[in-house]
Scaffold this active site. Sequence first.
Site, mmCIF file in Angstrom:
data_model
loop_
_atom_site.group_PDB
_atom_site.id
_atom_site.type_symbol
_atom_site.label_atom_id
_atom_site.label_comp_id
_atom_site.label_asym_id
_atom_site.label_seq_id
_atom_site.Cartn_x
_atom_site.Cartn_y
_atom_site.Cartn_z
ATOM 1 N N LYS A 9 0.838 -1.202 0.000
ATOM 2 C CA LYS A 9 0.000 0.000 0.000
ATOM 3 C C LYS A 9 0.879 1.262 0.000
ATOM 4 C CE LYS A 9 -3.881 -2.158 2.493
ATOM 5 N NZ LYS A 9 -4.727 -2.044 3.702
ATOM 6 N N TYR A 49 -12.438 -2.168 -3.035
ATOM 7 C CA TYR A 49 -12.911 -2.206 -1.646
ATOM 8 C C TYR A 49 -14.441 -2.164 -1.558
ATOM 9 C CZ TYR A 49 -8.211 -1.726 0.371
ATOM 10 O OH TYR A 49 -6.913 -1.942 0.767
ATOM 11 N N PHE A 57 -15.248 3.904 7.689
ATOM 12 C CA PHE A 57 -13.881 4.175 7.242
ATOM 13 C C PHE A 57 -13.699 4.131 5.726
ATOM 14 C CE2 PHE A 57 -14.182 -0.375 8.279
ATOM 15 C CZ PHE A 57 -13.660 -0.972 7.134
ATOM 16 N N ARG A 85 -1.768 -14.670 3.938
ATOM 17 C CA ARG A 85 -2.478 -13.966 5.027
ATOM 18 C C ARG A 85 -1.719 -14.131 6.348
ATOM 19 N NH1 ARG A 85 -6.561 -10.301 4.204
ATOM 20 N NH2 ARG A 85 -7.538 -10.979 6.136
ATOM 21 N N THR A 91 -5.320 -7.695 10.547
ATOM 22 C CA THR A 91 -5.652 -6.383 9.980
ATOM 23 C C THR A 91 -5.179 -5.243 10.884
ATOM 24 O OG1 THR A 91 -7.607 -7.410 9.002
ATOM 25 C CG2 THR A 91 -7.566 -4.996 9.072
ATOM 26 N N ARG A 102 2.700 -6.965 9.108
ATOM 27 C CA ARG A 102 2.008 -5.904 9.858
ATOM 28 C C ARG A 102 2.495 -5.845 11.309
ATOM 29 N NH1 ARG A 102 -3.941 -7.276 7.328
ATOM 30 N NH2 ARG A 102 -3.879 -5.859 5.537
ATOM 31 N N ASN A 112 -1.800 -0.025 7.242
ATOM 32 C CA ASN A 112 -1.255 -1.338 7.658
ATOM 33 C C ASN A 112 -0.416 -2.004 6.568
ATOM 34 O OD1 ASN A 112 -3.322 -2.098 6.013
ATOM 35 N ND2 ASN A 112 -4.463 -3.269 7.551
ATOM 36 N N HIS A 115 -1.780 -5.335 1.449
ATOM 37 C CA HIS A 115 -3.056 -6.024 1.224
ATOM 38 C C HIS A 115 -2.769 -7.424 0.693
ATOM 39 C CE1 HIS A 115 -7.106 -6.884 -0.274
ATOM 40 N NE2 HIS A 115 -6.493 -7.389 -1.326
ATOM 41 N N GLU A 126 -9.636 -9.981 -7.570
ATOM 42 C CA GLU A 126 -8.642 -8.910 -7.463
ATOM 43 C C GLU A 126 -7.551 -9.053 -8.533
ATOM 44 O OE1 GLU A 126 -7.611 -9.229 -3.304
ATOM 45 O OE2 GLU A 126 -9.556 -8.424 -2.698
HETATM 46 P P1 IDP Z 1 -7.587 -6.961 5.422
HETATM 47 O O1 IDP Z 1 -6.813 -5.897 4.670
HETATM 48 O O2 IDP Z 1 -6.789 -7.524 6.580
HETATM 49 O O3 IDP Z 1 -8.151 -8.033 4.517
HETATM 50 P P2 IDP Z 1 -10.279 -5.838 5.627
HETATM 51 O O4 IDP Z 1 -11.229 -6.094 6.757
HETATM 52 O O5 IDP Z 1 -10.598 -6.441 4.298
HETATM 53 O O6 IDP Z 1 -8.825 -6.246 6.129
HETATM 54 O O7 IDP Z 1 -10.183 -4.257 5.471
HETATM 55 C C1 IDP Z 1 -9.546 -3.685 4.363
HETATM 56 C C2 IDP Z 1 -8.684 -2.540 4.831
HETATM 57 O O8 IDP Z 1 -9.533 -1.513 5.348
HETATM 58 C C3 IDP Z 1 -7.746 -2.882 5.974
HETATM 59 O O9 IDP Z 1 -6.520 -3.449 5.550
HETATM 60 C C4 IDP Z 1 -7.547 -1.548 6.638
HETATM 61 O O10 IDP Z 1 -6.551 -0.781 5.948
HETATM 62 C C5 IDP Z 1 -8.888 -0.882 6.430
HETATM 63 N N1 IDP Z 1 -9.749 -1.031 7.624
HETATM 64 C C6 IDP Z 1 -10.417 -2.140 8.027
HETATM 65 N N2 IDP Z 1 -11.090 -1.924 9.166
HETATM 66 C C7 IDP Z 1 -10.838 -0.629 9.493
HETATM 67 C C8 IDP Z 1 -11.253 0.201 10.589
HETATM 68 O O11 IDP Z 1 -11.999 -0.212 11.478
HETATM 69 N N3 IDP Z 1 -10.783 1.474 10.581
HETATM 70 C C9 IDP Z 1 -9.959 1.967 9.607
HETATM 71 N N4 IDP Z 1 -9.558 1.220 8.574
HETATM 72 C C10 IDP Z 1 -9.982 -0.062 8.509
#
Ligand code: IDP
Length: 148
Positions: A9, A49, A57, A85, A91, A102, A112, A115, A126
């Site tokens: 990212k 997304y 968010f 993963r 996450t 991470r 973070n 992805h 994707e």
């Molecule tokens: P992942 O990237 O671990 O698969 P997802 O739940 O698919 O996690 O969320 C996608 C991205 O959205 C996350 O990597 C993170 O950057 C962001 N994200 C997820 N939950 C939150 C939140 O509660 N607050 C802010 N950003 C979030």
Amino acid sequence: MEQTFVMVKPDGVQRNLIGEIVSRFEQKGYQLIGAKFMQISEPLAKTHYAEHQGKPFFDNLVSFITSGPVFAMVWQGKDVIQVSRAIIGKTNPTEATPGTIRGDYGIVTHKNIIHGSDSEESAKREIELFFQQDELVSYAKDVNTWLQ
Ligand code: IDP
């Protein structure tokens, strides 16, 4: 052979972590079959997304992922979706185990670092979203015989 979509990212690019991240996947034994340094457009970000549309968010997520270049990749190998993963970590970097990407480099959920697709369906979706079929390279590596 299983394939997955992995992307450094904008924060990972700014923090010079592309090489480190590529190394971790290479050293695990996975095979890189596609890579692209690119700027994500707003429509592509919203499609990528889409499952988060409507969440509080979402707007920040779209503006963050379009705020600078990303390094998009396709990695191939046995169980690469599940294992990538695990290499990436949870996450929320606060909960991510040290040793994961991470866990080692992230502090906050909204930045973070990386992805990775979370299922076969999302990997397929994707990869097709980010890569044309002719941008994926099929090639043999003798080292694979030591990994099977
Ligand atoms: P992942 O990237 O671990 O698969 P997802 O739940 O698919 O996690 O969320 C996608 C991205 O959205 C996350 O990597 C993170 O950057 C962001 N994200 C997820 N939950 C939150 C939140 O509660 N607050 C802010 N950003 C979030």
